[in-house]
Enzyme design. Structure first.
Site, PDB file in Angstrom:
ATOM      1  N   HIS A   1       0.862  -1.180   0.000  1.00 32.58           N
ATOM      2  CA  HIS A   1       0.000   0.000   0.000  1.00 32.58           C
ATOM      3  C   HIS A   1       0.897   1.228   0.000  1.00 32.58           C
ATOM      4  O   HIS A   1       2.012   1.209   0.520  1.00 32.58           O
ATOM      5  CB  HIS A   1      -0.864  -0.039   1.267  1.00 32.58           C
ATOM      6  CG  HIS A   1      -1.974   0.958   1.306  1.00 32.58           C
ATOM      7  ND1 HIS A   1      -1.766   2.284   1.611  1.00 32.58           N
ATOM      8  CD2 HIS A   1      -3.317   0.827   1.105  1.00 32.58           C
ATOM      9  CE1 HIS A   1      -2.923   2.918   1.605  1.00 32.58           C
ATOM     10  NE2 HIS A   1      -3.881   2.057   1.300  1.00 32.58           N
TER      11      HIS A   1
ATOM     12  N   ASP B   1       2.809  -4.167   8.157  1.00 34.87           N
ATOM     13  CA  ASP B   1       1.525  -3.488   7.982  1.00 34.87           C
ATOM     14  C   ASP B   1       0.437  -4.544   8.169  1.00 34.87           C
ATOM     15  O   ASP B   1       0.210  -5.380   7.296  1.00 34.87           O
ATOM     16  CB  ASP B   1       1.470  -2.876   6.582  1.00 34.87           C
ATOM     17  CG  ASP B   1       0.091  -2.331   6.212  1.00 34.87           C
ATOM     18  OD1 ASP B   1      -0.842  -2.438   7.028  1.00 34.87           O
ATOM     19  OD2 ASP B   1      -0.045  -1.801   5.098  1.00 34.87           O
TER      20      ASP B   1
ATOM     21  N   GLN C   1      -4.772  -5.289   7.095  1.00 36.81           N
ATOM     22  CA  GLN C   1      -5.698  -6.250   6.500  1.00 36.81           C
ATOM     23  C   GLN C   1      -5.702  -7.599   7.205  1.00 36.81           C
ATOM     24  O   GLN C   1      -6.591  -8.420   6.955  1.00 36.81           O
ATOM     25  CB  GLN C   1      -5.347  -6.464   5.022  1.00 36.81           C
ATOM     26  CG  GLN C   1      -5.443  -5.223   4.162  1.00 36.81           C
ATOM     27  CD  GLN C   1      -6.855  -4.670   4.068  1.00 36.81           C
ATOM     28  OE1 GLN C   1      -7.839  -5.396   4.202  1.00 36.81           O
ATOM     29  NE2 GLN C   1      -6.968  -3.373   3.848  1.00 36.81           N
TER      30      GLN C   1
ATOM     31  N   LYS D   1     -10.946  -0.773  10.501  1.00 36.40           N
ATOM     32  CA  LYS D   1     -11.038  -1.956   9.651  1.00 36.40           C
ATOM     33  C   LYS D   1     -11.429  -3.203  10.442  1.00 36.40           C
ATOM     34  O   LYS D   1     -11.541  -4.294   9.881  1.00 36.40           O
ATOM     35  CB  LYS D   1      -9.714  -2.191   8.924  1.00 36.40           C
ATOM     36  CG  LYS D   1      -9.353  -1.101   7.919  1.00 36.40           C
ATOM     37  CD  LYS D   1      -8.058  -1.419   7.193  1.00 36.40           C
ATOM     38  CE  LYS D   1      -7.587  -0.261   6.328  1.00 36.40           C
ATOM     39  NZ  LYS D   1      -8.446   0.009   5.178  1.00 36.40           N
TER      40      LYS D   1
ATOM     41  N   CYS E   1      -4.680   2.446  -3.792  1.00 30.66           N
ATOM     42  CA  CYS E   1      -3.436   2.962  -3.193  1.00 30.66           C
ATOM     43  C   CYS E   1      -2.277   1.989  -3.406  1.00 30.66           C
ATOM     44  O   CYS E   1      -1.423   1.808  -2.529  1.00 30.66           O
ATOM     45  CB  CYS E   1      -3.623   3.246  -1.703  1.00 30.66           C
ATOM     46  SG  CYS E   1      -4.769   4.594  -1.360  1.00 30.66           S
TER      47      CYS E   1
END
Length: 409
Positions: free
Chosen positions: A124, A201, A204, A227, A367
């Site tokens: 991302h 990261d 997700q 999220k 992104c």
């Protein structure tokens, strides 16, 4: 096997009663943000009705309640990702701020001229731009790991690019476009052999699968509350306990100090040293309710449920000869989202027509422009699943795509 009672869960989400264009809402944009259960919505009201005050700074009743709630949130997050200490849990605005935090602090202090930073082509932008800044400022070099023929991260390429020059690997746990789940534990093990640090990261992954930062052994881990059923504006940065003294403050101001003199200052210990000013107290408090909701259902159950949806969705969409799919063919190697394109139709047109059917999907480069160029497309459509989605939602998506085809045939 039924892992999740979707019919019961749907009743907990008031927004699913909204009728876009007079149609039943089918929300398939969960990789961007998730909807909120009534328990989370009520928690926000409860904070402002019962304990709104600034933390730490006052001995009065409301401040004590607010401080207690804020620190309970830190303890809750610590257990949720199995961090070793509460001091390792830093509250930020979102994943993007958490990554920038490390780039501007640890990155600018410890990465030097000639050092290398490894990223993947599927990152991302939030995990690319901060490292471009560091590389430019410190005259370091960015190196990208690419994908294999089945859209998975090439571990062969990764191992070939590792060397003693590499100071940091910044990598997503799960791709927001391809759904690939990267072998972060193996990557961290290899990185540490070379003395490199690892930032993950987890935007997700954390909402959809169990995450154990001690097992992964990563140095930094970032994710967002919105999220995972939580409110906007609250994020988490995990810093491994043995790095807390090495990482300098990101922002400077109220509450993060020990002593302030006219010409210099000393700082409080972690986590206070990393949370200057009034934090998002209500966001942290409400995040507890989101975690409670997720853990009541169980992250393993959520992951298996999404796996069934993914397998069903991939099979149904493979039957549409006008749809091109992106990502690993095996559903067991990816998370619950599907990126695709409809032959001869721009992704934005696909999303617009689906919206008229009440189906919310995402279209664009997500992104991830370097990944789009790597795939040879300007954009894709993305349908992403969560615990309140079911097979009927996927059937509706497939029927919607057939209508798209009729429009542009």
């Amino acid at each position: 096997m039924k892992y999740v009672d979707v019919e019961k869960i749907k009743k907990d989400f008031p927004i699913l009663n909204v009728k876009p264009h007079g149609k039943k809402l089918i929300y398939l944009d969960n990789a961007a943000t998730t909807q909120k259960p009534i328990s989370v919505i009520k928690a926000m009201d409860r904070y402002y009705e019962e304990l709104n005050a600034n933390v730490y700074r006052s001995p009065h009743y409301l401040s004590a309640l607010s401080t207690q709630a804020y620190e309970e949130a830190r303890e809750r997050v610590k257990k949720f990702i199995n961090a070793k200490t509460e001091e390792s849990i830093i509250f930020t605005r979102n994943t993007t701020e958490s990554i920038n935090f490390i780039a501007y602090t640890w990155g600018m202090k410890y990465i030097n001229e000639g050092d290398e930073i490894i990223l993947t082509i599927a990152e991302h932008h939030s995990n690319i731009l901060p490292w471009q800044m560091v590389a430019e400022a410190k005259k370091a070099k960015l190196k990208y790991v690419y994908l294999d023929d089945d859209f998975r991260l090439s571990m062969k390429d990764f191992k070939e690019k590792m060397s003693d020059k590499v100071k940091l690997i910044a990598i997503q746990h799960m791709s927001n476009v391809l759904g690939i789940i990267n072998p972060v534990e193996e990557i961290t093990h290899i990185a540490h052999k070379y003395g490199a640090k690892v930032l993950i990261d987890g935007a997700q992954s954390v909402p959809h699968m169990p995450v154990d930062v001690q097992k992964i052994d990563c140095d930094f881990f970032a994710f967002s509350g919105h999220k995972m059923l939580g409110p906007m504006g609250i994020g988490v940065l995990y810093i491994k306990e043995d790095l807390l003294k090495e990482v300098p403050p990101f922002l400077r101001g109220g509450e993060m100090i020990d002593e302030v003199y006219e010409d210099y200052s000393t700082f409080a210990p972690s986590p206070l040293k990393f949370e200057a000013g009034t934090p998002n107290i209500e966001g942290a408090y409400v995040l507890i309710s989101a975690i409670d909701y997720i853990e009541k259902i169980g992250l393993t159950n959520i992951y298996k449920h999404e796996g069934e949806l993914l397998e069903y969705g991939l099979q149904k969409m493979k039957e549409l000869d006008f749809v091109k799919l992106y990502g690993p063919k095996d559903a067991k190697e990816r998370g619950g989202l599907i990126s695709f394109n409809v032959e001869g139709v721009h992704p934005h047109d696909v999303a617009t027509i689906l919206d008229e059917e009440g189906i919310a999907v995402r279209s664009g480069h997500h992104c991830c422009q370097p990944l789009m160029r790597y795939l040879g497309v300007p954009a894709t459509v993305r349908a992403s699943f969560y615990l309140y989605n079911d097979f009927e939602d996927i059937d509706a998506l497939v029927e919607g795509l057939k209508k798209v085809r009729k429009w542009f045939k």
